[in-house]
Structures are given as structure tokens and as C-alpha cells.
Design an enzyme around this catalytic site. Structure first.
Site, PDB file in Angstrom:
ATOM      1  N   ARG A 142       0.858  -1.184   0.000  1.00 52.85           N
ATOM      2  CA  ARG A 142       0.000   0.000   0.000  1.00 52.85           C
ATOM      3  C   ARG A 142       0.898   1.238   0.000  1.00 52.85           C
ATOM      4  O   ARG A 142       1.882   1.300   0.758  1.00 52.85           O
ATOM      5  CB  ARG A 142      -0.907   0.028   1.228  1.00 52.85           C
ATOM      6  CG  ARG A 142      -2.079  -0.926   1.142  1.00 52.85           C
ATOM      7  CD  ARG A 142      -3.090  -0.491   0.070  1.00 52.85           C
ATOM      8  NE  ARG A 142      -4.239  -1.369  -0.001  1.00 52.85           N
ATOM      9  CZ  ARG A 142      -4.389  -2.346  -0.896  1.00 52.85           C
ATOM     10  NH1 ARG A 142      -3.445  -2.593  -1.786  1.00 52.85           N
ATOM     11  NH2 ARG A 142      -5.488  -3.066  -0.905  1.00 52.85           N
ATOM     12  N   GLU A 201      -3.105   7.593  -4.826  1.00 58.56           N
ATOM     13  CA  GLU A 201      -3.398   7.117  -6.184  1.00 58.56           C
ATOM     14  C   GLU A 201      -4.619   7.806  -6.752  1.00 58.56           C
ATOM     15  O   GLU A 201      -5.576   8.036  -6.008  1.00 58.56           O
ATOM     16  CB  GLU A 201      -3.638   5.597  -6.147  1.00 58.56           C
ATOM     17  CG  GLU A 201      -2.365   4.859  -5.839  1.00 58.56           C
ATOM     18  CD  GLU A 201      -2.538   3.341  -5.787  1.00 58.56           C
ATOM     19  OE1 GLU A 201      -3.544   2.831  -6.307  1.00 58.56           O
ATOM     20  OE2 GLU A 201      -1.659   2.685  -5.229  1.00 58.56           O
ATOM     21  N   HIS A 252      -0.252   0.148 -10.131  1.00 59.52           N
ATOM     22  CA  HIS A 252      -0.987  -0.770  -9.241  1.00 59.52           C
ATOM     23  C   HIS A 252      -1.482  -2.006 -10.017  1.00 59.52           C
ATOM     24  O   HIS A 252      -2.684  -2.251 -10.124  1.00 59.52           O
ATOM     25  CB  HIS A 252      -2.172  -0.044  -8.570  1.00 59.52           C
ATOM     26  CG  HIS A 252      -2.601  -0.707  -7.284  1.00 59.52           C
ATOM     27  ND1 HIS A 252      -3.046  -0.002  -6.203  1.00 59.52           N
ATOM     28  CD2 HIS A 252      -2.645  -2.009  -6.917  1.00 59.52           C
ATOM     29  CE1 HIS A 252      -3.364  -0.850  -5.224  1.00 59.52           C
ATOM     30  NE2 HIS A 252      -3.124  -2.067  -5.645  1.00 59.52           N
TER      31      HIS A 252
END
Ligand code: DGY
Length: 321
Positions: free
Chosen positions: A239, A268, A287
Site C-alpha cells: 500500500r 493514487e 498498481h
């Protein structure tokens, strides 16, 4: 007929399975994250919600969905969900544990190798017509991976899969730091439990595999980078907020560490400009840890299985505990 809202595009056959089970399904057929307003508007009369990491399902969303019975998150991490608030309302929360372990471990190693051996830079160089033939002192001299020290922070399912790749595939010694000792990994591959500081100081490659919690937020700050070797490469597929992005950009720019392979970001889809401008041994991915076709299909199938089970009055298959 139960109403289901899906916040993102999902494979047609999985939507069909929901319809075949007799449900009324609305899928948001658009690219990019759903806005807060759209989310709040669409949950008012639903029984089930299929959502993803970028959807913040907090107290307000839960309150706006008085009939909601299940939230099925498309992924293993669920830091986007207020699980206690859902539980208080009796809403079941499910995730997809185990489904993306090997796929994410593959990506971790791809980033590690790409940063160490400067694959992205080399590719750009070839395409720009700059390759004039083999030379001893070539442009893209990188770091060896074979036989080096691999440090894993968070030796759970994905961390262990990465450690196996390193140890059995690349002859690496494995150090790890975790909330609990992982004696199976110690026996299987001689993984050595060390303090966080010790791991930072001794590892050539550091892979981050902890969930985002209040304890792990900004675990990698300036002090952590200062403890690392100048030759260390950091890989984060866990993360974004576990790493202080500002501190990472500083560490790379100032030579505190040598490189990074990053798949997740603090805010993000925004990426720190200090990271974007660095190319040498810095590889950035959008991601894509779980982004093989088979695994993304599996995530959708698991979420749909859970929704069908709960709406039929059965137990969820993958409840978040
Ligand atoms: C996961 O499953 O946690 C992925 O990062 C997507 O959320």
C-alpha cells in the site's frame, strides 16, 4: 429481486451469473474511479455492493445504503472499508484472500529485477536507436540479484511467496520482519527473523508486504531510508502510504538508496513529481500487482460467489474477520 451495484467494469460472464441468480444488477460501465456523489446516489436502494480499493466505503456511504447486506471488495486489502461500521449495521464484508498471492509475488520480482538490471531504461535506449553494440563499460550497469540479501517486511502469504522466489530461484538469503515469527518459513528456507532496523541495515533488496494500518503508515520514512545501504533497492507492492513518498524521492535523489520498484502510491492515481522525474533504477507501475487476466477473473468470481451466497441466505465464503 435483490439489487446489486458494481462500481467498476467487471467481466460479462460474472455479471450474467448475478442476473441468472435472479438479481437486478447495475454495473458502472466507465473507466476511472467513481465520484463520491455518484457512489452515494447509487447505494440508496441496494442490497449488495461490489467495489474496489479506490472506493471509500465509510460511515456516510453505509448510512446512505439502509438495505445493504453485503460489501464484496475486489481485492485482498480492505483499508478502503470501515469494517467496524459495517459490522455494527450487520453488513457482511468479504474480500479475496489467497487469490492474488502468486501473481503479486511475480510482479514484486519483476519490479525488483527491472530496477536492479535497469530493464526499462535499457528498453527505452534500444528503441531510441542508441544501441551501438556490446561494450565493457555499457550504459546500463546494474546490480546483481543472485545470492544477495533479501529483506521482507511482512512475511504473510505474499511475502512468503516472494521469499520463496528469492531463496529457491535466486539463491538469496532471506531476512524478515513481521508481527509474529513465521517458523514455517524459517524451516523451509532458513528465513531469519530480525528487528526492522536490522533488516533495513543488512538487506540488498527490501520488499514491502504489510497491510496499511495506523502502525504501518509511513513506516518507511527518512530515518528508515538513512538506515539502509546506499546500494539498496526498495520494492513496494503493498500500500502506498506505508512509504512516505516525499522521503522516498529524497532518498533516491540524494543517493541514500540506489533504486525502487513501486506499484502503489500514497494518493493514487497521483504520483509524487520527485519520483516521476527519476529514471535511473526507478521503475513505476500503475498498481498492477494482481493484474494477470486469470487472477482478475478470479477476483471477480470470488466477489460474485460471495454476493450470491449472502443474498441466498447462506454464509459468506470469504468474510473479513
Ligand atoms: C489488493 O487486493 O489488495 C490489491 O492491491 C487491489 O486492491
Amino acid at each position: 429481486m435483490a439489487k446489486i451495484y458494481v462500481t467498476c467494469r467487471v467481466f460479462d460472464d460474472e455479471i450474467e451469473r448475478l442476473c441468472d441468480a435472479g438479481h437486478d444488477v447495475t454495473m458502472r460501465d466507465q473507466e476511472g474511479p467513481i465520484s463520491r456523489d455518484e457512489l452515494l446516489r447509487n447505494v440508496s436502494d441496494i442490497d449488495a455492493l461490489i467495489c474496489l480499493l479506490s472506493d471509500e466505503i465509510d460511515v456516510q456511504v453505509i448510512a446512505a445504503a439502509p438495505q445493504l447486506r453485503i460489501i464484496a471488495n475486489l481485492g485482498v486489502g480492505y483499508d478502503n472499508l470501515d469494517v467496524p461500521a459495517a459490522r455494527k449495521r450487520g453488513i457482511i464484508v468479504t474480500n479475496t484472500p489467497g487469490a492474488l498471492t502468486e501473481t503479486t509475488a511475480d510482479l514484486t520480482f519483476a519490479l525488483l529485477l527491472s530496477a536492479a538490471r535497469r530493464i526499462v531504461e535499457a528498453d527505452e535506449y534500444v528503441r531510441a536507436g542508441k544501441f551501438l553494440g556490446w561494450e565493457l563499460l555499457q550504459e546500463h550497469l546494474g546490480h546483481d540479484v543472485f545470492g544477495k540479501m533479501l529483506g521482507i517486511v511482512g512475511l504473510g502469504r505474499i511475502g512468503t511467496a516472494v521469499a520463496r522466489r528469492g531463496h529457491f530461484g535466486f539463491g538469496m538469503d532471506v531476512l524478515y520482519h513481521n508481527r509474529h515469527r513465521n517458523t514455517e518459513a524459517e524451516e523451509e528456507m532458513g528465513a531469519c527473523y530480525v528487528s526492522f532496523e536490522d533488516l533495513l541495515a543488512r538487506s540488498d533488496f527490501i520488499c514491502v508486504h504489510v497491510p496499511l494500518t495506523e502502525e504501518t503508515r509511513h513506516l518507511f520514512d527518512k530515518d528508515a531510508f538513512r538506515l539502509m545501504k546506499n546500494s539498496t533497492i526498495l520494492v513496494n507492492v503493498a500500500r502506498g502510504p506505508v512509504v512516505d513518498e516525499e522521503a522516498l524521492a529524497w532518498a533516491l535523489e540524494s543517493g541514500e538508496i540506489s533504486g525502487a520498484g513501486i506499484d502503489v502510491y500514497e494518493n493514487e492515481p497521483k504520483i509524487h513529481p520527485g519520483l516521476l522525474k527519476l529514471r535511473e533504477r526507478v521503475v513505476l507501475a500503475p498498481h498492477i500487482g494482481s493484474a494477470s487476466e486469470a487472477t482478475r477473473r478470479l477476483l471477480a468470481r470470488i466477489a460474485v460467489d460471495n454476493v450470491i451466497a449472502v443474498l441466498a441466505g447462506r454464509e459468506p465464503i470469504n468474510p473479513v474477520s
